[in-house]
Design a protein around this motif. Structure first.
Motif, short mmCIF file in Angstrom:
data_model
loop_
_atom_site.label_atom_id
_atom_site.label_comp_id
_atom_site.label_asym_id
_atom_site.label_seq_id
_atom_site.Cartn_x
_atom_site.Cartn_y
_atom_site.Cartn_z
N GLY A 22 0.66 -1.32 0.10
CA GLY A 22 0.08 -0.10 -0.12
C GLY A 22 0.89 1.29 0.03
O GLY A 22 2.08 1.04 -0.61
N PHE A 23 0.20 2.33 0.47
CA PHE A 23 1.27 3.55 0.36
C PHE A 23 2.19 3.53 1.20
O PHE A 23 3.48 4.03 1.04
N GLY A 25 3.80 0.78 2.63
CA GLY A 25 4.91 -0.11 2.21
C GLY A 25 5.78 0.29 1.05
O GLY A 25 6.91 0.29 0.96
N GLU A 43 3.50 -8.58 -1.18
CA GLU A 43 2.26 -8.10 -0.97
C GLU A 43 1.19 -9.38 -1.25
O GLU A 43 1.44 -10.19 -2.16
N GLY A 44 0.24 -9.34 -0.25
CA GLY A 44 -0.37 -10.54 -0.26
C GLY A 44 -1.62 -10.56 -1.45
O GLY A 44 -2.27 -11.70 -2.06
N PRO A 241 1.20 -13.99 0.18
CA PRO A 241 0.82 -13.47 1.48
C PRO A 241 1.89 -13.97 2.61
O PRO A 241 2.51 -15.07 2.39
N VAL A 242 2.41 -13.16 3.42
CA VAL A 242 3.25 -13.44 4.23
C VAL A 242 2.65 -14.29 5.60
O VAL A 242 1.65 -13.47 6.01
N HIS A 274 -4.80 -7.19 10.72
CA HIS A 274 -4.15 -8.30 9.71
C HIS A 274 -2.87 -8.62 10.43
O HIS A 274 -2.19 -9.77 9.73
N LEU A 300 -17.02 -0.38 4.89
CA LEU A 300 -17.70 0.60 4.24
C LEU A 300 -17.80 0.04 2.80
O LEU A 300 -16.97 -0.56 2.34
N LYS A 302 -19.00 1.34 -1.68
CA LYS A 302 -18.92 2.56 -2.36
C LYS A 302 -19.59 2.11 -3.66
O LYS A 302 -19.27 1.05 -4.10
N TRP A 388 -15.93 -3.17 0.84
CA TRP A 388 -14.62 -3.40 1.20
C TRP A 388 -14.60 -4.48 2.25
O TRP A 388 -13.36 -5.27 2.69
N PRO A 398 -12.60 1.93 5.77
CA PRO A 398 -11.26 2.74 5.63
C PRO A 398 -10.37 2.46 6.74
O PRO A 398 -9.15 2.43 6.59
N MET A 436 -4.08 8.65 3.29
CA MET A 436 -2.88 7.94 2.51
C MET A 436 -1.61 8.73 2.98
O MET A 436 -0.61 8.14 2.91
N ALA A 439 0.01 7.28 5.67
CA ALA A 439 0.42 6.13 5.28
C ALA A 439 1.90 6.25 4.82
O ALA A 439 2.81 5.71 4.93
C1 FAD Z 1 -13.38 3.14 1.10
C2 FAD Z 1 -12.39 3.88 1.55
C3 FAD Z 1 -12.31 5.13 1.48
C4 FAD Z 1 -11.17 5.98 1.78
N1 FAD Z 1 -11.16 7.25 1.49
C5 FAD Z 1 -9.67 7.94 1.74
C6 FAD Z 1 -9.64 9.12 1.34
O1 FAD Z 1 -10.60 9.81 0.59
N2 FAD Z 1 -8.42 9.70 1.52
C7 FAD Z 1 -7.60 9.16 2.23
O2 FAD Z 1 -6.58 9.85 2.34
N3 FAD Z 1 -7.64 8.09 2.62
C8 FAD Z 1 -8.94 7.28 2.48
N4 FAD Z 1 -8.92 6.11 2.87
C9 FAD Z 1 -8.00 5.51 3.84
C10 FAD Z 1 -6.73 4.90 2.89
O3 FAD Z 1 -7.11 4.15 1.72
C11 FAD Z 1 -5.84 4.37 3.75
O4 FAD Z 1 -5.28 5.28 4.97
C12 FAD Z 1 -4.27 4.04 3.05
O5 FAD Z 1 -4.46 3.73 1.69
C13 FAD Z 1 -3.53 3.13 3.98
O6 FAD Z 1 -2.27 2.88 3.52
P1 FAD Z 1 -1.48 1.55 4.04
O7 FAD Z 1 -0.17 1.53 3.16
O8 FAD Z 1 -1.16 1.98 5.60
O9 FAD Z 1 -2.17 0.28 4.40
P2 FAD Z 1 -3.14 -0.56 3.10
O10 FAD Z 1 -3.37 0.26 1.93
O11 FAD Z 1 -3.88 -1.32 3.98
O12 FAD Z 1 -1.82 -1.58 2.75
C14 FAD Z 1 -1.34 -2.66 3.58
C15 FAD Z 1 -1.11 -3.91 2.52
O13 FAD Z 1 -0.69 -4.85 3.22
C16 FAD Z 1 -1.27 -6.02 2.78
N5 FAD Z 1 -1.28 -7.33 3.57
C17 FAD Z 1 -1.53 -7.39 4.84
N6 FAD Z 1 -1.23 -8.33 5.38
C18 FAD Z 1 -0.61 -8.87 4.74
C19 FAD Z 1 0.28 -10.14 4.72
N7 FAD Z 1 0.08 -11.12 5.73
N8 FAD Z 1 1.21 -10.39 3.78
C20 FAD Z 1 1.49 -9.51 2.62
N9 FAD Z 1 0.68 -8.46 2.38
C21 FAD Z 1 -0.28 -8.12 3.60
C22 FAD Z 1 -2.56 -5.69 2.42
O14 FAD Z 1 -3.11 -6.52 1.22
C23 FAD Z 1 -2.42 -4.14 1.65
O15 FAD Z 1 -1.97 -4.08 0.34
C24 FAD Z 1 -10.10 5.12 2.24
C25 FAD Z 1 -9.98 3.94 2.42
C26 FAD Z 1 -11.25 3.15 2.01
C27 FAD Z 1 -11.34 1.65 2.26
#
Ligand code: FAD
Length: 464
Positions: A22-23, A25, A43-44, A241-242, A274, A300, A302, A388, A398, A436, A439
């Motif tokens: 995600g953002f 990582g 990435e899983g 997946p880890v 997770h 949530l 959409k 989601w 989210p 994001m 993140a």
């Molecule tokens: C419907 C919705 C609307 C949103 N709207 C907004 C918005 O308008 N603006 C905004 O800024 N944010 C918004 N967000 C929140 C935003 O998406 C998150 O804050 C951000 O993307 C989180 O990034 P991250 O990298 O921390 O986590 P994630 O994006 O969750 O990335 C974590 C990654 O780890 C992977 N993973 C988990 N466990 C394992 C494992 N065991 N092995 C390998 N991989 C694994 C997952 O598959 C995932 O790809 C929204 C989210 C949703 C769902």
């Protein structure tokens, strides 16, 4: 990016393994690679972006997950411009629609002007909320003054104690569903206050102009992640997946279905819930274990309906609507241009949405759009949606819907490293947690911490 790993491709050795593309990582990997460290992102899912995902309706690319960016979200804006993605303002000209207690009205501004009494009550509750928000330490909410008391009640119980009018409660319910993917009764007051503080206050959280809904990305948010992953090339491994992370004094061994990865350090960006799907050896300490068991993800959904043109604009409407009835509880206009197609984005309550088949879900959304925008909303040229809570891997979003007591009891474990395992991900952010931007910042910070440890190891002559 390597999309289909081969079973048995064992023995990769890098400086740092990052769990999650995600953002957080991808930003961690970008920073580490920039410092000349070898890194592998595992990435899983079979795609990058995590909670950012692009969809398509009537040929228009739309954000099924994360969408908006505030002016102050400079980290994700910088990243987007580095990879050639641009923003466009969220359309909000005209009057908004309010459907509450079975009555349709229109209003302008962020807060619906239902009645003088309702406005006074909203201001009263917002003032009380702002006072509490100001008392919360965004980096360590669990150590804030009165944290135990604030974490012992739900946001809903607090609204009860404040004798909030139904109109105030309805608006706060919408906030809760959008932010934490649950109703106010399901989220701790302290958790809600922490996220409101992290979002720059309730006004910044709710506003379009000058607030968190200020802009969208033209190319969609997942496209930013895809372009960053492309730059990282073979350092990103998908569909892996880890399952297990073991560590000793020298490094970590990450177990996947396709073999092991050896590294000096690991950065795990999976949301707290997770983390529980990974077996840690040695096991996580009690507080970290408690965190992953109690910080369950909210949910949530959409939906997007497309029309030949944004017909509501001609009627002086912004495409923004708030409603307390049915499946859809909020809508926005995400049309690519005034000439069309017109696209309405609707946030849907998963409890009365996800269980239905696609045709029934579409019917529920379109019927409600007709109530809000009139009969022309009944004949869309295209429709799509995304739930989601039904994602096969790492479901939810989210944000975590954290119940009372779990922030004070376990919050400290969000960022506390477990030996050679460091944590990142939007949940671990202070300011901008839940976005994001948060993140990206956590990924960069974790990368800097780990890079410093790698340098220290070299200075101290640790065996490689
Ligand atoms: C419907 C919705 C609307 C949103 N709207 C907004 C918005 O308008 N603006 C905004 O800024 N944010 C918004 N967000 C929140 C935003 O998406 C998150 O804050 C951000 O993307 C989180 O990034 P991250 O990298 O921390 O986590 P994630 O994006 O969750 O990335 C974590 C990654 O780890 C992977 N993973 C988990 N466990 C394992 C494992 N065991 N092995 C390998 N991989 C694994 C997952 O598959 C995932 O790809 C929204 C989210 C949703 C769902």
């Amino acid at each position: 990016m390597s999309a289909t790993p081969e079973r048995g491709s064992t023995g990769t050795a890098v400086d740092v393994v990052v769990v999650g593309a995600g953002f957080a990582g991808l930003s961690a990997a970008e920073r580490l690679a920039g410092e000349g460290r070898s890194v592998l992102v595992v990435e899983g899912r079979d795609r990058v972006g995590g909670r950012s995902l692009s969809g398509e309706v009537a040929g228009v690319r739309v954000d099924l997950g994360a969408t908006w960016v505030a002016r102050r979200h400079t980290a994700v804006r910088d990243l987007a411009s580095r990879v050639g993605c641009s923003t466009t303002g969220q359309f909000d000209q005209g009057r908004n629609v309010l459907w509450m207690a079975g009555r349709r009205r229109t209003y302008s501004g962020t807060v619906p002007k239902v009645s003088p009494a309702a406005l006074v009550d909203m201001a009263r509750v917002q003032t009380a909320l702002n006072k509490l928000v100001a008392s919360v330490d965004v980096d360590a909410a669990w150590e804030s003054p009165g944290a135990g008391r604030l974490d012992a009640v739900s946001f809903g119980e607090w609204l009860d104690r404040k004798n909030a009018l139904p109109s105030t409660r309805a608006l706060m319910t919408v906030v809760s569903k959008v932010q934490w993917g649950c109703t106010p009764g399901d989220v701790s007051l302290l958790h809600a206050l922490r996220y409101i503080r992290a979002a720059g206050g309730i006004d910044h959280m709710l506003d379009v102009e000058g607030g968190q809904q200020q802009d969208r990305f033209v190319e969609t948010t997942q496209e930013i992640a895809k372009r960053l992953a492309d730059r990282l090339g073979d350092s990103v491994r998908l569909a892996t997946p880890v399952r297990r992370i073991a560590q000793d004094g020298h490094g970590v061994t990450v177990g996947t279905d396709f073999g092991e990865v050896h590294a000096r350090y690991a950065i795990v960006t999976a949301p707290p819930a997770h983390r529980a799907d990974i077996e840690f050896d040695p096991a996580l300490p009690e507080q970290a274990e408690g965190l992953s068991r109690t910080w369950r993800m909210g949910v949530l959904s959409k939906a997007f309906a497309a029309y030949e043109e944004p017909f509501w604009r001609a009627g002086g409407l912004s495409g923004e609507a708030l409603t307390d009835t049915g499946t859809v509880f909020i809508t926005f206009d995400v049309s690519p241009s005034p000439g069309g197609p017109g696209v309405l984005m609707a946030f849907c309550d998963p409890r009365v949405f996800d269980g239905f088949d696609p045709e029934a879900r579409r019917g529920r959304v379109i019927r409600q759009l007709v109530d809000l925008y009139g009969p022309r909303a009944g004949t869309p040229i295209d429709y799509t949606d995304h739930c989601w809570g039904s994602e096969p891997f790492a479901p939810g979003g989210p944000n975590p819907a954290v119940a009372p007591f779990a922030t004070v009891s376990y919050g400290k474990a969000l960022t506390e490293p477990h030996g050679r395992i460091h944590w990142a991900g939007t949940e671990t952010a202070g300011e901008w947690a839940g976005t994001m931007n948060g993140a990206v910042l956590t990924g960069q910070r974790a990368a800097e911490r780990v890079a410093a440890l790698l340098s220290r190891d070299v200075r101290e002559g640790a065996p490689r």
